[in-house]
Design a protein around this motif. Structure first.
Motif, PDB file in Angstrom:
ATOM      1  N   TRP A  79       6.381   4.460  15.869  1.00 34.26           N
ATOM      2  CA  TRP A  79       6.825   4.830  14.528  1.00 34.26           C
ATOM      3  C   TRP A  79       5.665   4.832  13.539  1.00 34.26           C
ATOM      4  CZ3 TRP A  79      12.018   5.887  13.647  1.00 34.26           C
ATOM      5  CH2 TRP A  79      12.895   5.553  14.689  1.00 34.26           C
ATOM      6  N   GLU A  80       5.918   5.556  12.437  1.00 37.71           N
ATOM      7  CA  GLU A  80       5.086   5.423  11.247  1.00 37.71           C
ATOM      8  C   GLU A  80       6.026   5.128  10.078  1.00 37.71           C
ATOM      9  OE1 GLU A  80       0.878   7.531  11.458  1.00 37.71           O
ATOM     10  OE2 GLU A  80       2.511   8.966  11.187  1.00 37.71           O
ATOM     11  N   TYR A  81       5.684   4.080   9.319  1.00 35.95           N
ATOM     12  CA  TYR A  81       6.514   3.620   8.211  1.00 35.95           C
ATOM     13  C   TYR A  81       5.852   4.004   6.883  1.00 35.95           C
ATOM     14  CZ  TYR A  81       9.090   0.304  11.276  1.00 35.95           C
ATOM     15  OH  TYR A  81       9.859  -0.285  12.242  1.00 35.95           O
TER      16      TYR A  81
ATOM     17  N   ASN B  22       0.859  -1.198   0.000  1.00 39.42           N
ATOM     18  CA  ASN B  22       0.000   0.000   0.000  1.00 39.42           C
ATOM     19  C   ASN B  22       0.885   1.234   0.000  1.00 39.42           C
ATOM     20  OD1 ASN B  22      -2.847  -1.323   0.807  1.00 39.42           O
ATOM     21  ND2 ASN B  22      -1.236  -2.235   2.076  1.00 39.42           N
ATOM     22  N   PRO B  23       1.510   1.555  -1.128  1.00 44.79           N
ATOM     23  CA  PRO B  23       2.528   2.608  -1.183  1.00 44.79           C
ATOM     24  C   PRO B  23       2.050   4.008  -0.811  1.00 44.79           C
ATOM     25  CG  PRO B  23       1.957   1.816  -3.383  1.00 44.79           C
ATOM     26  CD  PRO B  23       1.320   0.894  -2.423  1.00 44.79           C
ATOM     27  N   ASP B  24       0.763   4.249  -0.815  1.00 46.28           N
ATOM     28  CA  ASP B  24       0.246   5.585  -0.490  1.00 46.28           C
ATOM     29  C   ASP B  24      -0.094   5.745   0.986  1.00 46.28           C
ATOM     30  OD1 ASP B  24       0.442   6.394  -3.146  1.00 46.28           O
ATOM     31  OD2 ASP B  24      -1.555   5.603  -3.616  1.00 46.28           O
ATOM     32  N   LYS B  25       0.099   4.682   1.767  1.00 46.60           N
ATOM     33  CA  LYS B  25      -0.327   4.720   3.168  1.00 46.60           C
ATOM     34  C   LYS B  25       0.856   4.673   4.135  1.00 46.60           C
ATOM     35  CE  LYS B  25      -4.862   2.536   2.496  1.00 46.60           C
ATOM     36  NZ  LYS B  25      -5.751   1.423   2.918  1.00 46.60           N
ATOM     37  N   LEU B  26       0.594   5.214   5.346  1.00 47.31           N
ATOM     38  CA  LEU B  26       1.515   5.097   6.464  1.00 47.31           C
ATOM     39  C   LEU B  26       1.022   3.987   7.380  1.00 47.31           C
ATOM     40  CD1 LEU B  26       1.807   8.884   7.298  1.00 47.31           C
ATOM     41  CD2 LEU B  26       3.702   7.483   6.509  1.00 47.31           C
ATOM     42  N   PHE B  27       1.961   3.258   7.991  1.00 51.47           N
ATOM     43  CA  PHE B  27       1.586   2.182   8.897  1.00 51.47           C
ATOM     44  C   PHE B  27       2.341   2.323  10.219  1.00 51.47           C
ATOM     45  CE2 PHE B  27       0.487   0.515   4.758  1.00 51.47           C
ATOM     46  CZ  PHE B  27      -0.732  -0.111   5.001  1.00 51.47           C
ATOM     47  N   PRO B  28       1.630   2.158  11.353  1.00 50.67           N
ATOM     48  CA  PRO B  28       2.262   2.340  12.665  1.00 50.67           C
ATOM     49  C   PRO B  28       2.980   1.086  13.138  1.00 50.67           C
ATOM     50  CG  PRO B  28      -0.063   1.892  12.948  1.00 50.67           C
ATOM     51  CD  PRO B  28       0.174   1.930  11.464  1.00 50.67           C
TER      52      PRO B  28
END
Length: 203
Positions: free
Chosen positions: A96-98, A73-79
């Protein structure tokens, strides 16, 4: 890629946020000053070193799983919550957010990570949970006390009051009658005390 570079410049000297990037080989490709300072006890130069040298071994899978989500999901941030070595035999908690990084041809180049220390928050949350557990435990204990006072103690006490009242109405000598009156008075006083305790416990 330009906005990643701009963010690096913006937060390179942050005193609150950690900023790192890792390449597709899993090694650090960039760290900001705050990250370098906070974890200098692990390495003097992280660039080129494996990403996992700072963290609790059990959290390595978290990094892998979150990184995979980023590329899917290249458009999203993940914690991700990661424990890091504190240099004192324990760990600090970091949040963190990746986000996945890609070059101009849309080829994946690594992971961009923005984080901060949440150790104090985690400790306060743990204290709150312990306090809540204690409150719940006290509540159960209080309910037991209320039940015992209301039923297990007051029931036989009511019997004593009733029997004393009956006995007091029979043909007794003056001394025995006075004793019955005193038993009845004391029993009523004790009953009032128990009622008061139950009322206070319920409020």
């Amino acid at each position: 890629m330009n906005y990643f570079e701009e963010t690096k410049k913006l937060l390179d000297n942050s005193v609150l946020f950690y900023l790192i990037t890792t390449g597709m080989d899993g090694n650090y490709s960039y760290i900001n000053g705050h990250y370098a300072k906070e974890f200098s006890h692990i390495n003097n130069n992280f660039v080129g070193q494996p990403y996992h040298i700072t963290m609790h071994p059990d959290d390595m899978n978290t990094c892998v799983e979150v990184s995979m989500k980023c590329f899917e999901n290249p458009d999203k941030l993940f914690p991700a919550t990661i424990r890091k070595h504190d240099g004192k035999g324990s760990y600090v908690y970091t949040q963190w957010e990746y986000k996945a990084m890609f070059d101009d041809e849309k080829n994946p180049t690594g992971i961009f990570c923005l984080g901060y220390n949440i150790t104090k928050y985690v400790a306060e949350e743990l204290e709150l949970q312990i306090a809540q557990q204690q409150i719940e435990k006290n509540s159960v204990t209080m309910e037991k006390i209320i039940f015992q006072q209301s039923h297990l103690i007051r029931a036989p006490l009511s019997n004593i009051i009733g029997l004393t009242s009956i006995l007091d109405k029979t043909l007794l000598d003056s001394n025995t009658s006075n004793i019955c009156d005193m038993i009845l008075e004391s029993s009523n006083q004790l009953d009032e005390v128990i009622r008061s305790i139950v009322n206070i416990a319920r409020t």
